[in-house]
Motif scaffolding. Structure first.
Motif, PDB file in Angstrom:
ATOM      1  N   ALA A 170     -12.207   9.331  -2.177  1.00 46.97           N
ATOM      2  CA  ALA A 170     -12.305   9.295  -3.750  1.00 46.97           C
ATOM      3  C   ALA A 170     -13.677   8.686  -4.377  1.00 46.97           C
ATOM      4  N   GLY A 171     -14.172   7.766  -3.305  1.00 48.88           N
ATOM      5  CA  GLY A 171     -15.370   6.999  -3.826  1.00 48.88           C
ATOM      6  C   GLY A 171     -14.892   5.502  -4.271  1.00 48.88           C
ATOM      7  N   THR A 172     -13.851   5.315  -4.141  1.00 46.00           N
ATOM      8  CA  THR A 172     -13.272   3.988  -4.861  1.00 46.00           C
ATOM      9  C   THR A 172     -12.988   2.891  -3.753  1.00 46.00           C
ATOM     10  N   GLU A 173     -13.416   3.270  -2.438  1.00 39.78           N
ATOM     11  CA  GLU A 173     -12.977   2.066  -1.314  1.00 39.78           C
ATOM     12  C   GLU A 173     -14.426   2.194  -0.474  1.00 39.78           C
ATOM     13  N   SER A 174     -14.482   1.222   0.411  1.00 42.60           N
ATOM     14  CA  SER A 174     -15.706   0.828   1.024  1.00 42.60           C
ATOM     15  C   SER A 174     -15.506   1.284   2.461  1.00 42.60           C
ATOM     16  N   ASP A 175     -16.479   1.448   3.131  1.00 41.69           N
ATOM     17  CA  ASP A 175     -16.494   1.812   4.641  1.00 41.69           C
ATOM     18  C   ASP A 175     -15.701   0.482   5.334  1.00 41.69           C
ATOM     19  N   ALA A 176     -15.904  -0.668   5.131  1.00 36.02           N
ATOM     20  CA  ALA A 176     -15.534  -1.857   5.657  1.00 36.02           C
ATOM     21  C   ALA A 176     -13.879  -1.840   5.599  1.00 36.02           C
ATOM     22  N   ALA A 177     -13.499  -1.612   4.453  1.00 36.58           N
ATOM     23  CA  ALA A 177     -11.931  -1.428   4.254  1.00 36.58           C
ATOM     24  C   ALA A 177     -11.300  -0.558   5.165  1.00 36.58           C
ATOM     25  N   GLU A 362       8.857  -8.238  -1.633  1.00 34.42           N
ATOM     26  CA  GLU A 362       8.598  -7.835  -3.139  1.00 34.42           C
ATOM     27  C   GLU A 362       7.258  -8.165  -3.653  1.00 34.42           C
ATOM     28  N   ILE A 363       6.220  -8.982  -3.215  1.00 32.54           N
ATOM     29  CA  ILE A 363       5.097  -9.032  -3.362  1.00 32.54           C
ATOM     30  C   ILE A 363       4.196  -7.961  -2.817  1.00 32.54           C
ATOM     31  N   TYR A 364       4.386  -7.648  -1.557  1.00 31.52           N
ATOM     32  CA  TYR A 364       3.747  -6.445  -0.987  1.00 31.52           C
ATOM     33  C   TYR A 364       4.119  -5.139  -1.677  1.00 31.52           C
ATOM     34  N   ASN A 365       5.303  -4.923  -2.070  1.00 30.99           N
ATOM     35  CA  ASN A 365       5.654  -3.693  -2.883  1.00 30.99           C
ATOM     36  C   ASN A 365       4.835  -3.514  -4.100  1.00 30.99           C
ATOM     37  N   LEU A 366       4.919  -4.799  -4.990  1.00 30.62           N
ATOM     38  CA  LEU A 366       4.272  -4.906  -6.048  1.00 30.62           C
ATOM     39  C   LEU A 366       2.642  -4.526  -5.925  1.00 30.62           C
ATOM     40  N   ASN A 367       2.137  -5.358  -5.060  1.00 29.32           N
ATOM     41  CA  ASN A 367       0.744  -5.344  -4.813  1.00 29.32           C
ATOM     42  C   ASN A 367       0.147  -4.014  -4.328  1.00 29.32           C
ATOM     43  N   ARG A 368       1.172  -3.242  -3.594  1.00 32.88           N
ATOM     44  CA  ARG A 368       0.671  -1.918  -2.880  1.00 32.88           C
ATOM     45  C   ARG A 368       0.516  -0.894  -4.198  1.00 32.88           C
ATOM     46  N   LEU A 369       1.553  -1.044  -5.409  1.00 30.63           N
ATOM     47  CA  LEU A 369       1.435  -0.149  -6.530  1.00 30.63           C
ATOM     48  C   LEU A 369       0.251  -0.446  -7.311  1.00 30.63           C
ATOM     49  N   GLN A 370      -0.069  -1.782  -7.289  1.00 26.47           N
ATOM     50  CA  GLN A 370      -1.127  -2.047  -8.131  1.00 26.47           C
ATOM     51  C   GLN A 370      -2.429  -1.667  -7.427  1.00 26.47           C
ATOM     52  N   TYR A 371      -2.412  -1.574  -6.081  1.00 29.80           N
ATOM     53  CA  TYR A 371      -3.708  -1.188  -5.171  1.00 29.80           C
ATOM     54  C   TYR A 371      -3.819   0.154  -5.725  1.00 29.80           C
ATOM     55  N   ALA A 376      -5.566  -3.675  -8.092  1.00 23.23           N
ATOM     56  CA  ALA A 376      -5.674  -4.888  -7.250  1.00 23.23           C
ATOM     57  C   ALA A 376      -6.805  -4.297  -6.256  1.00 23.23           C
ATOM     58  N   SER A 377      -7.332  -5.445  -5.655  1.00 22.10           N
ATOM     59  CA  SER A 377      -8.349  -5.242  -4.672  1.00 22.10           C
ATOM     60  C   SER A 377      -7.739  -4.998  -3.318  1.00 22.10           C
ATOM     61  N   TYR A 378      -8.837  -4.405  -2.544  1.00 22.76           N
ATOM     62  CA  TYR A 378      -8.452  -4.073  -1.071  1.00 22.76           C
ATOM     63  C   TYR A 378      -7.902  -5.463  -0.354  1.00 22.76           C
ATOM     64  N   PHE A 379      -8.861  -6.490  -0.649  1.00 23.71           N
ATOM     65  CA  PHE A 379      -8.663  -7.809  -0.020  1.00 23.71           C
ATOM     66  C   PHE A 379      -7.116  -8.397  -0.247  1.00 23.71           C
ATOM     67  N   SER A 380      -6.864  -8.246  -1.550  1.00 18.06           N
ATOM     68  CA  SER A 380      -5.431  -8.608  -1.943  1.00 18.06           C
ATOM     69  C   SER A 380      -4.520  -7.933  -1.448  1.00 18.06           C
ATOM     70  N   PHE A 381      -4.517  -6.610  -1.394  1.00 20.86           N
ATOM     71  CA  PHE A 381      -3.531  -5.541  -0.712  1.00 20.86           C
ATOM     72  C   PHE A 381      -3.371  -5.729   0.822  1.00 20.86           C
ATOM     73  N   GLN A 382      -4.551  -6.255   1.768  1.00 16.32           N
ATOM     74  CA  GLN A 382      -4.269  -6.661   3.100  1.00 16.32           C
ATOM     75  C   GLN A 382      -3.718  -7.930   3.099  1.00 16.32           C
ATOM     76  N   GLN A 383      -4.197  -8.927   2.364  1.00 15.71           N
ATOM     77  CA  GLN A 383      -3.484 -10.251   2.684  1.00 15.71           C
ATOM     78  C   GLN A 383      -2.001 -10.061   2.402  1.00 15.71           C
TER      79      GLN A 383
END
Length: 425
Positions: A170-177, A362-371, A376-383
């Motif tokens: 969709a053009g909203t994420e990078s190759d590196a991700a 709980e934090i992961y589930n919330l951050n995944r929804l935000q991503y 939320a950024s990819y970096f935050s999601f992966q962390q």
């Protein structure tokens, strides 16, 4: 007739299929069953059990001095000078020790102490085997949990990889991700393979510890509930009561006291009752009878100072053994203290791991929804995903550590807590 044969063939095939399924599934054992097999087949345990039997026979032998000795004898002699003549002699003799300065009692006490030492040696080896089997059993449980966890992580990272690829298209994420997500997925595949191999090796070790073929199919189950130990001082008191090392050193003190009594007996006279009856003549069991009976007393006046030297040596050995008993007591207390501290820390670590896992989930589930929503950024999601994975593995490791520390504390006590509490009720 054909229908009957067909029925027989179908039943036979069903039996073969059932047996094959059972073989493929392997045998399922509980912890208690694994321990029972290990204690039954371990060569060290077998050797120590035979040592106990041997010591018990020694007690029976030592008691022989309490009983009289009865001997029968018979002889035939032929002699002469030109004309030979034969003579027969037959008789019975009786001997009973009346007093030996307490040496016969000391010999029996020494044999009993040797038996107690053999029993405590057996108990110590059994405790060591039980702790070892528990550790291996819990490692199998741990590796099973980790293998199940790797499946969950692999599934989660695959879903995350699909999500990241969709956002990339969709053009909203990078190759590196995408590359990093693919690397994380490959790492999860490796972790699953490694967990599978560790589980295989853990089962192999458990089989060997039970005396079974190393590649025997095996499944384990656990329904064990971990005990909650009482206060530190109560646990130390339990250990001093039940540790086989303490009982063994106490038996060695008894043994040295028996040796001292035995050596002291050399300063006293020995009284012995003797009696004999004989028949002799030129034919077997002739009428020429003779008998004798009496009491014999003997006292060694000089034996090259052997008796006093033995006595003083026994006193030195007793003092040395008393010091060894105290040294063992201190070592046992230190061992129990350390095991208790390790158990307390493992218990707390388990509480922390469970809370951390709940929070990370709980934090992961919330951050995944935000991503997904682009908030939320990819970096935050992966962390957050990596933090969740670490928390999941830490939960498994903390559980294993708690089981092992409990087993170590029970060995330090010298008795399982459930058995101890049952005995006090």
């Amino acid at each position: 007739m054909r229908l009957f044969r067909l029925t027989i063939l179908m039943q036979t095939a069903l039996l073969i299929l059932t047996a094959t399924s059972a073989i493929c599934a392997g045998i399922t054992l509980s912890l208690d069953e694994c321990i029972e097999l290990a204690l039954k087949n371990n060569p060290t345990i077998i050797r120590n059990r035979e040592a106990v039997s041997e010591a018990e026979i020694g007690v029976t032998i030592s008691r022989s001095s309490y009983f009289p000795r009865l001997d029968a004898s018979s002889s035939y002699t032929r002699s002469g000078n030109g004309i030979s003549r034969g003579s027969y002699s037959s008789g019975l003799s009786f001997s009973q020790i009346l007093f030996q300065g307490g040496r016969n009692i000391a010999v029996v006490n020494a044999a009993k102490a040797q038996t107690e030492i053999a029993v405590q040696n057996l108990r110590q080896r059994e405790n060591e085997i039980v702790e070892s089997v528990k550790g291996i059993f819990y490692s199998v449980i741990k590796e099973q949990d980790q293998l199940s966890l790797t499946d969950d992580v692999l599934k989660r990272r695959n879903e995350d990889l699909i999500l990241i690829r969709l956002k990339y298209r969709a053009g909203t994420e990078s190759d590196a991700a995408v590359s990093e997500a693919e690397a994380n997925f490959s790492q999860a595949e490796y972790d699953k393979l490694a967990a599978d191999e560790r589980l295989r090796l853990a089962k192999l070790r458990l089989n060997l510890s039970m005396g079974k073929p190393r590649e025997a199919l095996l499944e384990v189950r656990t329904t064990e509930h971990l005990p909650d130990f009482p206060s530190r001082s109560e646990v130390v008191a339990m250990g001093l009561r039940h540790r086989p090392e303490m009982a063994r050193e106490a038996s060695r003190v008894k043994l040295q006291r028996a040796y001292q009594s035995q050596s002291k007996g050399g300063f006293f006279p020995t009284f012995r009752l003797n009696a004999s009856f004989n028949r002799s003549g030129d034919r077997f069991l002739a009428d020429d009878n003779s008998w004798s009976a009496g009491v014999n007393a003997s006292l060694p006046l000089f034996d090259g100072l052997r008796t006093p030297a033995d006595y003083f040596q026994s006193r030195v050995s007793l003092r040395r053994q008393l010091a060894q008993y105290e040294e063992t007591r201190q070592s046992v207390e230190e061992n129990i203290e350390k095991a208790y501290s390790d158990w307390l820390l493992a218990k707390k670590r388990m509480e922390v791991a469970e809370k951390s896992l709940t929070a990370a989930t709980e934090i992961y589930n919330l951050n995944r929804l935000q991503y997904q929503q682009g908030r939320a950024s990819y970096f935050s999601f992966q962390q957050r995903e990596l933090s969740l994975t670490r928390a999941e593995y830490e939960r498994v490791n903390a559980s294993y550590n708690l089981f092992v520390s409990t087993a170590e504390l029970e060995r330090a006590i010298g008795k399982s807590l459930s058995a101890e509490l049952k005995g006090e009720e």
